[in-house]
Design an enzyme around this catalytic site. Sequence first.
Site, PDB file in Angstrom:
ATOM      1  N   ARG A  55       0.685  -1.282   0.055  1.00  0.00           N
ATOM      2  CA  ARG A  55       0.074   0.021  -0.154  1.00  0.00           C
ATOM      3  C   ARG A  55       0.574   1.328  -0.021  1.00  0.00           C
ATOM      4  O   ARG A  55       0.414   2.487  -0.336  1.00  0.00           O
ATOM      5  CB  ARG A  55      -0.880   0.105   1.182  1.00  0.00           C
ATOM      6  CG  ARG A  55      -1.955   1.044   1.217  1.00  0.00           C
ATOM      7  CD  ARG A  55      -3.276   0.727   2.080  1.00  0.00           C
ATOM      8  NE  ARG A  55      -3.079   0.236   3.175  1.00  0.00           N
ATOM      9  CZ  ARG A  55      -2.418   0.265   4.232  1.00  0.00           C
ATOM     10  NH1 ARG A  55      -2.041   1.552   4.219  1.00  0.00           N
ATOM     11  NH2 ARG A  55      -2.337  -0.407   5.384  1.00  0.00           N
ATOM     12  N   TYR A 108     -16.670  18.125 -14.477  1.00  0.00           N
ATOM     13  CA  TYR A 108     -17.010  16.737 -14.331  1.00  0.00           C
ATOM     14  C   TYR A 108     -17.797  16.205 -13.462  1.00  0.00           C
ATOM     15  O   TYR A 108     -17.545  16.691 -12.239  1.00  0.00           O
ATOM     16  CB  TYR A 108     -15.818  15.639 -14.497  1.00  0.00           C
ATOM     17  CG  TYR A 108     -15.937  14.367 -14.348  1.00  0.00           C
ATOM     18  CD1 TYR A 108     -16.609  13.674 -15.351  1.00  0.00           C
ATOM     19  CD2 TYR A 108     -15.627  13.735 -13.257  1.00  0.00           C
ATOM     20  CE1 TYR A 108     -16.841  12.314 -15.344  1.00  0.00           C
ATOM     21  CE2 TYR A 108     -15.824  12.123 -13.175  1.00  0.00           C
ATOM     22  CZ  TYR A 108     -16.472  11.687 -14.253  1.00  0.00           C
ATOM     23  OH  TYR A 108     -16.652  10.264 -14.150  1.00  0.00           O
ATOM     24  N   ASP A 179      -7.763  19.689 -13.690  1.00  0.00           N
ATOM     25  CA  ASP A 179      -7.951  18.432 -14.187  1.00  0.00           C
ATOM     26  C   ASP A 179      -7.698  18.588 -15.641  1.00  0.00           C
ATOM     27  O   ASP A 179      -8.103  19.161 -16.307  1.00  0.00           O
ATOM     28  CB  ASP A 179      -9.510  18.204 -13.666  1.00  0.00           C
ATOM     29  CG  ASP A 179      -9.878  16.903 -14.225  1.00  0.00           C
ATOM     30  OD1 ASP A 179      -9.056  16.169 -15.221  1.00  0.00           O
ATOM     31  OD2 ASP A 179     -10.768  16.338 -13.854  1.00  0.00           O
ATOM     32  N   LYS A 204      -8.665   7.702 -19.174  1.00  0.00           N
ATOM     33  CA  LYS A 204      -9.085   8.037 -20.421  1.00  0.00           C
ATOM     34  C   LYS A 204      -7.815   8.013 -21.335  1.00  0.00           C
ATOM     35  O   LYS A 204      -7.557   6.895 -21.625  1.00  0.00           O
ATOM     36  CB  LYS A 204      -9.632   9.588 -20.175  1.00  0.00           C
ATOM     37  CG  LYS A 204     -10.568   9.764 -19.146  1.00  0.00           C
ATOM     38  CD  LYS A 204     -11.942   9.000 -19.180  1.00  0.00           C
ATOM     39  CE  LYS A 204     -12.862   8.861 -18.047  1.00  0.00           C
ATOM     40  NZ  LYS A 204     -13.161  10.112 -17.347  1.00  0.00           N
TER      41      LYS A 204
HETATM   42  C1  PLP Z   1     -13.434  10.464 -16.202  1.00  0.00           C
HETATM   43  C2  PLP Z   1     -13.169  11.728 -15.310  1.00  0.00           C
HETATM   44  C3  PLP Z   1     -12.806  11.928 -14.285  1.00  0.00           C
HETATM   45  C4  PLP Z   1     -12.888  10.794 -13.294  1.00  0.00           C
HETATM   46  O1  PLP Z   1     -12.184   9.693 -13.500  1.00  0.00           O
HETATM   47  P1  PLP Z   1     -12.160   8.064 -13.338  1.00  0.00           P
HETATM   48  O2  PLP Z   1     -11.125   7.505 -13.723  1.00  0.00           O
HETATM   49  O3  PLP Z   1     -13.653   7.663 -13.850  1.00  0.00           O
HETATM   50  O4  PLP Z   1     -12.481   7.829 -11.777  1.00  0.00           O
HETATM   51  C5  PLP Z   1     -12.435  13.101 -13.707  1.00  0.00           C
HETATM   52  N1  PLP Z   1     -12.143  14.181 -14.498  1.00  0.00           N
HETATM   53  C6  PLP Z   1     -12.471  14.156 -15.949  1.00  0.00           C
HETATM   54  C7  PLP Z   1     -12.510  15.219 -16.596  1.00  0.00           C
HETATM   55  C8  PLP Z   1     -13.094  12.995 -16.279  1.00  0.00           C
HETATM   56  O5  PLP Z   1     -13.294  12.974 -17.841  1.00  0.00           O
END
Ligand code: PLP
Length: 383
Positions: A55, A108, A179, A204
């Site tokens: 961890r 998001y 982000d 993504k």
């Molecule tokens: C998908 C997404 C998230 C969250 O990510 P997960 O891997 O689904 O937990 C956060 N910010 C943006 C812009 C996203 O597209």
Amino acid sequence: MRPMDDSVRMSPDTLLVSGGRPPRAPGAPVSPGVELTSTFVLPGDFVPGVPVYGRDSNATWQAFESVVGALEGAPEGATAFASGMAAGQAIFSLMPRGTRLVMGSTTYNAMLQSARDKADAGHLDLVLVDVSDTDAVRGVLPGADWLLLESPTNPLLQVADVPALCAAARDAGVRVAVDNTFATPLLQNPLLDGADVVMHSATKYLSGHSDVLLGVVIARDPDLVTAVRRHRTFGGGVPGPMEAWLALRGLRTLGVRFERQQANAASIAARLASHPGVAWVRYPGLPDDPGYAVAKATMRGFGAMIAFEPVGGVDAATAITHAVQLWVPATSLGGVESLIERRRRIPTEPGTVPESLLRLSVGIEDADDLWADLSAALDAATR
Ligand SMILES: *Cc1c(COP(=O)(O)O)cnc(C)c1O
């Protein structure tokens, strides 16, 4: 287009391929292994720097982190998490009770919902603002503690002037988190503009094949890196070694994937803009898009996400998601396969997102095949 910052010496395309490899020695593997272990051998006392438990640290995480960190201008500063949302929680953990947080009114959905929940619980004082309106953001910075930007935004494709807002935040004594999921480190590096922390949903583009959930937080300030790592160790949102390995495997081809995805997106967006069944389209690379000027000045490309509304409202939008045969009707984004989704079907999607907005994540298929499929669905649904 804006050049890379001087402090990032090698081209990102090279870093993606060459980073995170085992040290070169005769007989050494070229590709790092998947370190599948929950614990490490250690007789006697704790030794700083020696792994103890799964961890705390893992060599496969570190290989992935070293590449993402180098790309974002903080080679030692990346921390991988089990998902993008686990990464987001690490950023929220930096905000003590009573923090005034300025955040995009269209962000998001899960990040926005989580911030709202924390505000409802009395932990945060949440101020929502249109992040593409630089003066509006400047106006709410006095008295704030943190600014959490997402740009381009999911799913409206609004573009924030990240360098200008980082400078304004610094002047106002406000810390900045970005982000960077939609832009990827290939298009913008907010840490180099003065942001304190950057996060990605590595689920993504970074992983790129719709087969992994993973997140990452990057910071330059060692105290912030330490705080983020503590949050991972004690919060427990650790990634699986296999997921980190798959994400690293995906990163190797991010440069070529994203180049093709962006070229396909530009082509699809232009064709949507002149289709009679389309009410409006948002893609920052279209010269008449509201985000075009800022994206052109501050980013190294326009990304591969598109939003549009068909004429005919929700019924037409839903019909399109049923009619497509090549585009996959599914949530998420950034993979090699093209996806389409009516975002408001998600219960927590902000009300600022129109009901019939369709979000496209453009993949690496042939652009003409993608257009043939999408335009046939559009024709059928909007005729
Ligand atoms: C998908 C997404 C998230 C969250 O990510 P997960 O891997 O689904 O937990 C956060 N910010 C943006 C812009 C996203 O597209």
